[in-house]
Design an enzyme around this catalytic site. Structure first.
Site, mmCIF file in Angstrom:
data_model
loop_
_atom_site.group_PDB
_atom_site.id
_atom_site.type_symbol
_atom_site.label_atom_id
_atom_site.label_comp_id
_atom_site.label_asym_id
_atom_site.label_seq_id
_atom_site.Cartn_x
_atom_site.Cartn_y
_atom_site.Cartn_z
ATOM 1 N N ASP A 15 9.237 1.566 11.731
ATOM 2 C CA ASP A 15 10.466 1.060 10.675
ATOM 3 C C ASP A 15 9.841 0.404 9.684
ATOM 4 O O ASP A 15 9.228 -0.631 10.292
ATOM 5 C CB ASP A 15 11.236 0.777 11.791
ATOM 6 N N ASP A 69 15.658 7.110 8.521
ATOM 7 C CA ASP A 69 16.548 6.311 8.912
ATOM 8 C C ASP A 69 18.009 6.555 8.136
ATOM 9 O O ASP A 69 19.200 7.056 7.777
ATOM 10 C CB ASP A 69 16.162 5.173 9.428
#
Length: 183
Positions: A140, A158
């Protein structure tokens, strides 16, 4: 059995999924191996792209929002299996989706799920992953913040999932596009 996974807008949804996977994995390869975000964060901290967005690196060994963190290989395998089972369910749904917007939405969700599943697979120890590809979990990178409030760190997969869910909600509630008849 194959007919359960082929519908009017399946090709559209799969093309959208493929684009989402390529963007997600391409960005991850760039960030990790070309830009070198891990070294950047370790030595100088996150990169401020704007006053409210930082480029950083967090290894997520769980699911959304860092829930269900897994330290064991068995846990990582179960998370990958869950993502792949969810993808099979979404593929079956895609075959029955009656609108183009719905197909794009499901395609985005499938692409995001597969993008994060690839990271999970690359985090499982074994003989099939080259050292330069190995990951510690789902990578991430993006952190939105306003003052002392910050949102969770996320990646392009995401974004695809969230955009897909938002588009799916739009499609169900507001879209006036003619719906294809399903046989």
């Amino acid at each position: 059995m194959l007919s359960r996974f082929i519908g009017r807008f399946t090709v559209l949804g799969m093309l959208v999924a493929l684009v989402a996977i390529i963007l997600d994995q391409g960005f991850k390869v760039w960030a990790l191996h070309i830009f070198g975000i891990a070294d950047q964060v370790a030595f100088q901290g996150p990169v401020d792209w704007t006053p409210f967005l930082q480029f950083t690196l967090v290894w997520n060994r769980g699911v959304s929002y860092g829930l269900f963190q897994q330290e064991s290989q068995v846990g990582m395998i179960l998370l990958v299996a869950f993502r792949l089972l969810a993808t099979i369910f979404l593929l079956a749904w895609l075959a029955r989706i009656p609108t183009r917007a719905g197909a794009v939405a499901i395609g985005l969700i499938i692409g995001g799920a597969i993008g994060n599943a690839i990271d999970g697979l690359l985090a499982i120890e074994g003989p099939f992953t080259a050292d330069w590809l190995r990951r510690e979990g789902v990578a991430d990178f993006f952190l939105f913040h306003v003052g002392s409030f910050s949102w969770y760190v996320f990646n392009i997969a995401d974004v695809a999932i969230v955009a897909g869910v938002a588009l799916l909600l739009y499609d169900v509630v507001l879209n006036k596009e003619p719906r294809a008849h399903l046989s």
